[in-house]
Design an enzyme around this catalytic site. Sequence first.
Site, PDB file in Angstrom:
ATOM      1  N   ALA A 263       9.730  42.666  38.738  1.00  0.00           N
ATOM      2  CA  ALA A 263       9.929  42.296  37.335  1.00  0.00           C
ATOM      3  C   ALA A 263      11.406  42.100  37.058  1.00  0.00           C
ATOM      4  O   ALA A 263      12.252  42.849  37.553  1.00  0.00           O
ATOM      5  CB  ALA A 263       9.388  43.389  36.425  1.00  0.00           C
ATOM      6  N   ASP A 264      11.725  41.074  36.262  1.00  0.00           N
ATOM      7  CA  ASP A 264      13.085  40.998  35.749  1.00  0.00           C
ATOM      8  C   ASP A 264      13.288  42.203  34.831  1.00  0.00           C
ATOM      9  O   ASP A 264      12.346  42.741  34.255  1.00  0.00           O
ATOM     10  CB  ASP A 264      13.299  39.692  34.987  1.00  0.00           C
ATOM     11  CG  ASP A 264      14.772  39.317  34.882  1.00  0.00           C
ATOM     12  OD1 ASP A 264      15.628  40.165  35.210  1.00  0.00           O
ATOM     13  OD2 ASP A 264      15.059  38.188  34.468  1.00  0.00           O
ATOM     14  N   TRP A 265      14.540  42.613  34.698  1.00  0.00           N
ATOM     15  CA  TRP A 265      14.860  43.851  33.997  1.00  0.00           C
ATOM     16  C   TRP A 265      14.446  43.762  32.521  1.00  0.00           C
ATOM     17  O   TRP A 265      14.972  42.969  31.754  1.00  0.00           O
ATOM     18  CB  TRP A 265      16.349  44.126  34.122  1.00  0.00           C
ATOM     19  CG  TRP A 265      16.736  44.894  35.347  1.00  0.00           C
ATOM     20  CD1 TRP A 265      17.481  46.040  35.384  1.00  0.00           C
ATOM     21  CD2 TRP A 265      16.410  44.608  36.720  1.00  0.00           C
ATOM     22  NE1 TRP A 265      17.641  46.480  36.692  1.00  0.00           N
ATOM     23  CE2 TRP A 265      16.993  45.627  37.528  1.00  0.00           C
ATOM     24  CE3 TRP A 265      15.676  43.610  37.348  1.00  0.00           C
ATOM     25  CZ2 TRP A 265      16.875  45.659  38.915  1.00  0.00           C
ATOM     26  CZ3 TRP A 265      15.543  43.639  38.733  1.00  0.00           C
ATOM     27  CH2 TRP A 265      16.137  44.645  39.498  1.00  0.00           C
TER      28      TRP A 265
END
Length: 736
Positions: A263-265
């Site tokens: 996941a992107d942050w």
Amino acid sequence: MIRKITLACLLLLAFNANAQQALPIYLDDTKPMEERVEDALSKMTTKEKIAMIHAQSKFSSPGVPRLGIPENWMTDGPHGIRPEVLWDEWEQASWTNDSCIAFPALTALSATWNRDMALLYGKNLGEEARYRNKNVLLGPGVNIYRSPLNGRNFEYMGEDPFLAGEMVVPYIKGVQSNGVATCVKHFALNNQETNRHGVNVIVDDRALYEIYLPAFKAAVQKGGTWAIMGAYNKYKGLQACHNSYLLQDILRDEWSFDGVVVADWGGVHDTKEAIYNGLDIEFGTWTDGLTWGRSNAYDNYYMAAPYLELIEAGEVGTKELDEKVRNILRLSFRTTMDRNRPFGSFGTDAHAKASRAIAEEGIVLLKNKNSLLPLDIKKHKKIAVIGENAVKMMTVGGGSSSLKVRYEVSPLDGIKNRAGNDFEVVYARGYVGDASGDYNGVVSGQNLKDDRSAAELREEALRVAKDADIVVFVGGLNKSDFQDSEGNDRKELELPYGQNELIRDLAKANSKLVYVNISGNAVAMPWEKEVPAIVQGWFLGTEAGNAIASVLFGDVNPSGKLTFTFPVQLKDNAAHALNAFPGDDEVTYKESIFVGYRWHEKQNIKPLFPFGHGLSYTTFKYSDIKADKATVNQDETLTVSVKVKNTGKRDGAEVVQLYISDTESSLPRPIKELKGFEKVYLKVGEEKIVTFSIAKEDLSYFDDKKHQWVAEPGSFRAIIGASSQNIKGDVRFTLK
């Protein structure tokens, strides 16, 4: 004594034999990957599995210490290794040995149109990551250049899916040769920063498959990337980081991806969607990596305690959990548990040399009226360098890609280095843009504060310009908010800080004016006819100034080509012509497949500078364009060849481009599309034959009704060009 030694040896051999027999399958690297994965999985507890699928710090996720499985350590970013931050905070860790070599931003890499440069880039960057003990590099980015206002375009590879796909593959192979995974991002449709966490993208399947997915597909199937990063935006109403259409139907089922989805942050928003829809590791929840969030919150992540509680309550099973852990274990076996991976190197002169070579090849000569360039030191004894971007550090800022570098050579210093005692270099700032030097926790150390008024700065610049033999204005954008920077999109196509007016005044003060545009985006140039020489200088990293100087003075013959269209005005871009950027809670890609040059050609709009454009200090002649057959069957390959000769007075390189035009399509198709390119190096007077192979996939479009690629029988043209507009000739052929 001999008997004792013999007995000891026998005992040792027996011990080693027993030890080998006792070695678990997952630790035996002679065993097949999937056997090792299943063996490790069978030995893990549910809590160990849960721990593995979410972060334990800002940039790491747990391994399984009991089993000797190491942690996974991530790092930004695509063009340099991010400095260390504290375990649980975004503050810099203040290490003294994490100053990296900055490589050119990916717009500059793609502008080389050179697969070998992409491989060199990846190999060197991977060495830096490996030395710092990072096993996942959060990059490269291959999102398509849809609008010139996207603040993050500088991190991507342009507007054409074929070019981006061809350039990303060797980058991936270079990085991963070091036992470091690439995490190709942002999957998918992340084409703006405005409302990036909430906007729902509405796009037709033809555009999705023909424009926005091909580079990711190439990264998976040809590059073999070991990781993919989800995007922030939504597609079909679901967040991209846990989107079953993207992560399951396309990535896993259609493309057979066996790596890990990260996941992107701050990109995770729902536990059950994250469980069922294809996400493997959760990072940065409650923060997007740029802003502060809850500290010590890792056990409360969506895929942490809430997931475990659902399992213990019997509401969900462990089938999906096991699949996530399998994907992570493959990552471990390919990286941290590969005993043969190299040790890497960091901040080396060799890496700086590679960075400079890439920068020099990516610089694009956009205009050169009356051959003002290269600069002639016999004629030009006094050179005026003007503009804030001539001195401002560009490796710092821009968001998550902000770097702490070992050094950065400014354009002014590069020109001074090249000058030596041969000519005089004088500098005037001309304008004040962003004088700050603290971005995303990285401090440049520069003090660019200037209390003079705009009038005083302009007056000084004009005085210096009038007194010089030639003027080099270094302007463009920077990496501040609302320019080339993550988190916000640009507000306009125009240059900021009153640069347009200053450039016009400088052109009147001295007709020998060179404009060097520092940016990762197209900008408007209403003064283009008044300026004889224009150079696209990108964000070029550690050796930026030396690379720019080497091109300005002709030590290097420019060979870069644009990877996106420069429109004359913003409304010439498809997304803006159709009022389809940036949208509100939803954005509809009304232009469909007609992105970039495809739109300009469909609407017959003349660009400021076209896709694929780039000049040289020499000249090239194209001739004898031909195909090996006039008719080709669906299972056959067509070979197209062209002779290219260096007819000028300097050695140089030309990017020969192949476009395909479907002249009898039953569905709307672009006038032509890039389907091949080769960079050919030619000495003065040298001629080479460049060949291209055209297969069925190069002739196909995506039929959204059948949900399959179709190569429709009929007439086609194979078009050879030096850019999308500078066409040298074509050959016709028929597909049966």
